[in-house]
Design a protein around this motif. Structure first.
Motif, PDB file in Angstrom:
ATOM      1  N   THR A  75       5.014   2.292   7.609  1.00  0.00           N
ATOM      2  CA  THR A  75       6.216   1.514   7.907  1.00  0.00           C
ATOM      3  C   THR A  75       6.390   0.278   7.035  1.00  0.00           C
ATOM      4  OG1 THR A  75       5.020   0.340   9.650  1.00  0.00           O
ATOM      5  CG2 THR A  75       6.320   2.279  10.303  1.00  0.00           C
ATOM      6  N   PHE A  76       5.343  -0.182   6.373  1.00  0.00           N
ATOM      7  CA  PHE A  76       5.449  -1.395   5.566  1.00  0.00           C
ATOM      8  C   PHE A  76       5.644  -1.115   4.083  1.00  0.00           C
ATOM      9  CE2 PHE A  76       3.920  -5.232   3.376  1.00  0.00           C
ATOM     10  CZ  PHE A  76       4.746  -6.173   3.962  1.00  0.00           C
ATOM     11  N   GLY A  77       5.024  -0.130   3.570  1.00  0.00           N
ATOM     12  CA  GLY A  77       5.123   0.162   2.137  1.00  0.00           C
ATOM     13  C   GLY A  77       3.915  -0.353   1.389  1.00  0.00           C
ATOM     14  N   THR A  78       3.460   0.409   0.440  1.00  0.00           N
ATOM     15  CA  THR A  78       2.237   0.055  -0.282  1.00  0.00           C
ATOM     16  C   THR A  78       2.466  -0.933  -1.416  1.00  0.00           C
ATOM     17  OG1 THR A  78       2.475   1.995  -1.687  1.00  0.00           O
ATOM     18  CG2 THR A  78       1.097   2.231   0.287  1.00  0.00           C
ATOM     19  N   GLN A  79       3.723  -1.184  -1.745  1.00  0.00           N
ATOM     20  CA  GLN A  79       4.014  -2.240  -2.719  1.00  0.00           C
ATOM     21  C   GLN A  79       5.434  -2.729  -2.504  1.00  0.00           C
ATOM     22  OE1 GLN A  79       3.414  -0.564  -6.591  1.00  0.00           O
ATOM     23  NE2 GLN A  79       5.443   0.292  -6.700  1.00  0.00           N
ATOM     24  N   LEU A 116      -4.889  -4.468   0.764  1.00  0.00           N
ATOM     25  CA  LEU A 116      -3.539  -4.873   0.400  1.00  0.00           C
ATOM     26  C   LEU A 116      -3.624  -6.279  -0.176  1.00  0.00           C
ATOM     27  CD1 LEU A 116      -0.530  -3.953   0.557  1.00  0.00           C
ATOM     28  CD2 LEU A 116      -0.370  -5.401   2.586  1.00  0.00           C
ATOM     29  N   ARG A 117      -3.190  -6.435  -1.399  1.00  0.00           N
ATOM     30  CA  ARG A 117      -3.189  -7.749  -2.057  1.00  0.00           C
ATOM     31  C   ARG A 117      -1.786  -8.332  -1.933  1.00  0.00           C
ATOM     32  NH1 ARG A 117      -6.343 -10.261  -5.933  1.00  0.00           N
ATOM     33  NH2 ARG A 117      -5.243 -11.878  -7.070  1.00  0.00           N
ATOM     34  N   GLY A 173       2.053  -7.074  10.069  1.00  0.00           N
ATOM     35  CA  GLY A 173       1.160  -7.004  11.223  1.00  0.00           C
ATOM     36  C   GLY A 173       1.411  -5.780  12.084  1.00  0.00           C
ATOM     37  N   GLN A 174       2.669  -5.384  12.211  1.00  0.00           N
ATOM     38  CA  GLN A 174       3.002  -4.199  13.005  1.00  0.00           C
ATOM     39  C   GLN A 174       2.515  -2.914  12.349  1.00  0.00           C
ATOM     40  OE1 GLN A 174       7.235  -4.898  13.314  1.00  0.00           O
ATOM     41  NE2 GLN A 174       7.006  -6.028  15.230  1.00  0.00           N
ATOM     42  N   ALA A 175       2.246  -2.951  11.061  1.00  0.00           N
ATOM     43  CA  ALA A 175       1.797  -1.762  10.328  1.00  0.00           C
ATOM     44  C   ALA A 175       0.281  -1.699  10.163  1.00  0.00           C
ATOM     45  CB  ALA A 175       2.457  -1.724   8.948  1.00  0.00           C
ATOM     46  N   MET A 214      -0.939  -2.170  -2.700  1.00  0.00           N
ATOM     47  CA  MET A 214      -2.181  -1.584  -2.226  1.00  0.00           C
ATOM     48  C   MET A 214      -3.066  -1.341  -3.429  1.00  0.00           C
ATOM     49  SD  MET A 214      -3.871  -0.621   0.435  1.00  0.00           S
ATOM     50  CE  MET A 214      -2.668  -0.431   1.741  1.00  0.00           C
ATOM     51  N   VAL A 215      -4.327  -1.664  -3.282  1.00  0.00           N
ATOM     52  CA  VAL A 215      -5.299  -1.487  -4.361  1.00  0.00           C
ATOM     53  C   VAL A 215      -6.433  -0.599  -3.834  1.00  0.00           C
ATOM     54  CG1 VAL A 215      -6.948  -2.641  -5.885  1.00  0.00           C
ATOM     55  CG2 VAL A 215      -4.765  -3.756  -5.320  1.00  0.00           C
ATOM     56  N   GLY A 216      -6.736   0.454  -4.575  1.00  0.00           N
ATOM     57  CA  GLY A 216      -7.927   1.255  -4.286  1.00  0.00           C
ATOM     58  C   GLY A 216      -7.826   2.272  -3.166  1.00  0.00           C
ATOM     59  N   ARG A 217      -6.639   2.598  -2.699  1.00  0.00           N
ATOM     60  CA  ARG A 217      -6.565   3.645  -1.659  1.00  0.00           C
ATOM     61  C   ARG A 217      -5.692   4.757  -2.134  1.00  0.00           C
ATOM     62  NH1 ARG A 217      -6.250   0.720   4.176  1.00  0.00           N
ATOM     63  NH2 ARG A 217      -8.373   0.041   4.178  1.00  0.00           N
TER      64      ARG A 217
END
Length: 163
Positions: free
Chosen positions: A4-8, A135-136, A27-29, A160-163
């Motif tokens: 729901t948040f998105g990886t970038q 998540l950075r 926080g909800q994600a 997102m880094v590394g997943r």
């Protein structure tokens, strides 16, 4: 982390309230085992963002900067993971072992890190060692303040880094 948040992404937050709201959305994600690294200069809004994360997660307790205590643990109000809010700069300061996971374990937190969400301020270059993926989140107030010194606006970008 739920989809729901998105990886970038990138968002301009015109006020502190908008920064908090973006934190609520994240926080909800978030799910147990997630690690979030917050980077940005002093006053960029890292703690304000974390307050939103805490609201979105539904944890209890006032969220303040962990600077003087190194880490704070916030329990969930209902179901869900706890929030461990860390000042990574102090965590690996003078006298530390140089092992972030060992230093977190040495804090004797009641929650196992795999069962919590870890949000680390000043975490760049340090906390990556405790998680295979994270998540950075970067908070930048200086770019928009250069154009308008009275502005509260900040640019928040994440990936997102590394997943």
């Amino acid at each position: 982390m739920k989809d729901t948040f998105g990886t970038q992404g990138r968002r301009v937050c015109a006020t502190a309230a908008e920064t908090t709201q973006l934190g609520v959305e994240l926080g909800q994600a978030l799910e147990a085992g997630d690690v979030v690294i917050l980077d940005g200069p002093l006053g960029a809004g890292k703690t304000t963002f974390t307050q939103g994360v805490a609201q979105g997660m539904g944890v209890v307790g006032r969220v303040t900067s962990p600077t003087f205590v190194i880490a704070r643990e916030h329990r969930p109000a209902g179901e869900g993971p706890a929030l461990v809010h860390v000042d990574a700069y102090r965590l690996l300061g003078e006298g530390s072992s140089g092992d972030p996971l060992g230093e977190l374990d040495a804090l004797d937190l009641d929650t196992e890190l795999e069962e919590a969400v870890v949000v680390a301020e000043w975490g760049g270059g340090l906390v990556e060692q405790i998680a295979g993926g994270y998540l950075r989140v970067e908070l930048d107030r200086s770019t928009l303040a250069a154009a308008d010194p009275a502005s509260e606006a900040r640019v928040v970008s994440w990936r997102m880094v590394g997943r």
